[in-house]
Design an enzyme around this catalytic site. Structure first.
Site, mmCIF file in Angstrom:
data_model
loop_
_atom_site.group_PDB
_atom_site.id
_atom_site.type_symbol
_atom_site.label_atom_id
_atom_site.label_comp_id
_atom_site.label_asym_id
_atom_site.label_seq_id
_atom_site.Cartn_x
_atom_site.Cartn_y
_atom_site.Cartn_z
ATOM 1 N N ASP A 27 -6.428 0.732 0.848
ATOM 2 C CA ASP A 27 -6.498 1.064 2.271
ATOM 3 C C ASP A 27 -7.864 0.641 2.810
ATOM 4 O O ASP A 27 -8.637 -0.023 2.110
ATOM 5 C CB ASP A 27 -6.217 2.554 2.496
ATOM 6 C CG ASP A 27 -7.363 3.449 2.048
ATOM 7 O OD1 ASP A 27 -8.300 2.955 1.367
ATOM 8 O OD2 ASP A 27 -7.340 4.645 2.371
ATOM 9 N N LYS B 218 0.835 -1.206 0.000
ATOM 10 C CA LYS B 218 0.000 0.000 0.000
ATOM 11 C C LYS B 218 0.870 1.256 0.000
ATOM 12 O O LYS B 218 0.678 2.149 -0.828
ATOM 13 C CB LYS B 218 -0.922 0.007 1.222
ATOM 14 C CG LYS B 218 -1.882 1.184 1.247
ATOM 15 C CD LYS B 218 -2.574 1.313 2.576
ATOM 16 C CE LYS B 218 -1.687 1.994 3.596
ATOM 17 N NZ LYS B 218 -2.400 2.359 4.842
#
Length: 309
Positions: free
Chosen positions: A197, A179
């Site tokens: 996320d 991420k």
């Protein structure tokens, strides 16, 4: 009886009292914009009680997903990363610090950090206790200090003090996962990537783009729906929508611009006026996350640390 029923049986089948009551009800009701059904459900099927809707085909889901992306592009033409940064190093450190806290809190904290340690070499040579004190407002400050000082040392020792522009290199740095790597690649290097996320995970599951709860699988599945050129901006739009409208506990369904594309419509507040009060950041008339937002952002800059809103 519905208007369609009236036209079928004729006016003779309706009493004067019934027509008067119907007219009074129509005049007093506030106009409500109808919510369109999701494309996966045909209107004809909605009129047949007891008949389950047909499962949405893969092609229909892809078309609906791409329509959602186009609609969000119109709603959030200014979508952007909500961390303040001036170079790849600042973005990398800020993204690591953003774990388990808000982007706003990070943006309020990093000015002092980068003023004292502007380069990887500076941060790698810092006194840990001094770094801990500077980043304390972001929470988990001891673990985060270890991560950002560790990645700073790795950048100094292995990459000549520069942030690498390759996924395989970034994920080897302390505290950096996929991420964080895609945030940096997409926004500092222009390399397309999908940022999965908590907001992104929540919304793509509500929209039935995936049933997985594994970030890596979600990333792979969503990547097959959209062209690579859309990945970075898609991430920004979905996250913007999740933070402003489609909240975790109480989505503002009645103020959502894509209700007719959402198979989960109704999980949140559907009354337009009540839903409007749930909107956050610039959608609700409040400051955003960034102290230094990019040009074109319609909201107010966030206040610095210690200042009142």
């Amino acid at each position: 009886m519905s208007a369609e029923g009236n036209s079928a049986v004729g006016e003779r089948g309706v009493s004067k009292r019934a027509k008067a009551a119907n007219r009074k009800s129509t005049e007093s009701a506030a106009p409500v914009k109808p919510v369109k059904p999701a494309p996966s459900v045909k209107p004809s099927e909605l009129t047949k009680p007891g008949k389950p809707a047909k499962p949405e085909s893969r092609l229909a889901m892809v078309r609906r997903a791409r329509k959602i992306n186009r609609e969000l592009a119109e709603v959030f033409p200014y979508a952007h990363p909500e961390l303040d940064f001036r170079n790849p190093f600042e973005l990398l450190v800020a993204t690591v610090l953003s774990a388990q806290t808000t982007d706003l809190r990070v943006n309020q904290t990093t000015p002092a950090l980068f003023a004292k340690y502007p380069t990887p070499e500076d941060l790698a040579a810092a006194v840990p206790e001094e770094v801990e004190e500077l980043i304390r407002p972001t929470g988990f400050f001891r673990a985060k200090t270890k991560s950002i000082m560790g990645l700073a040392a790795a950048l100094r020792d292995d990459f000549g003090g520069e942030v690498p522009g390759r996924l395989d290199d970034l994920v080897k740095l302390p505290g950096v996962g996929r991420k964080t790597a895609f945030v940096v690649l997409g926004n500092a290097f222009g390399v397309p990537g999908i940022t999965v996320d908590t907001h992104f995970m929540r919304l793509v599951r509500r929209w039935k783009w995936t049933e997985s709860d594994d970030p890596v699988k979600i990333e792979a599945e969503v990547a097959t729906i959209f062209p690579k050129s859309e990945w970075t901006m898609l991430s920004h739009r979905v996250i913007f929508h999740g933070r402003r409208i489609c909240h975790a506990r109480k989505p503002a369904c009645g103020a959502c611009p894509i209700t007719y594309l959402c198979p989960s419509y109704g999980e949140g507040e559907t009354d337009p006026e009540k839903a409007k009060k749930l909107l956050k950041y610039e959608m609700g008339g409040f400051p955003g996350q960034r102290l230094d937002p990019p040009p074109g952002y319609p909201g107010r800059p966030a206040p610095p640390l210690g200042a009142s809103d």
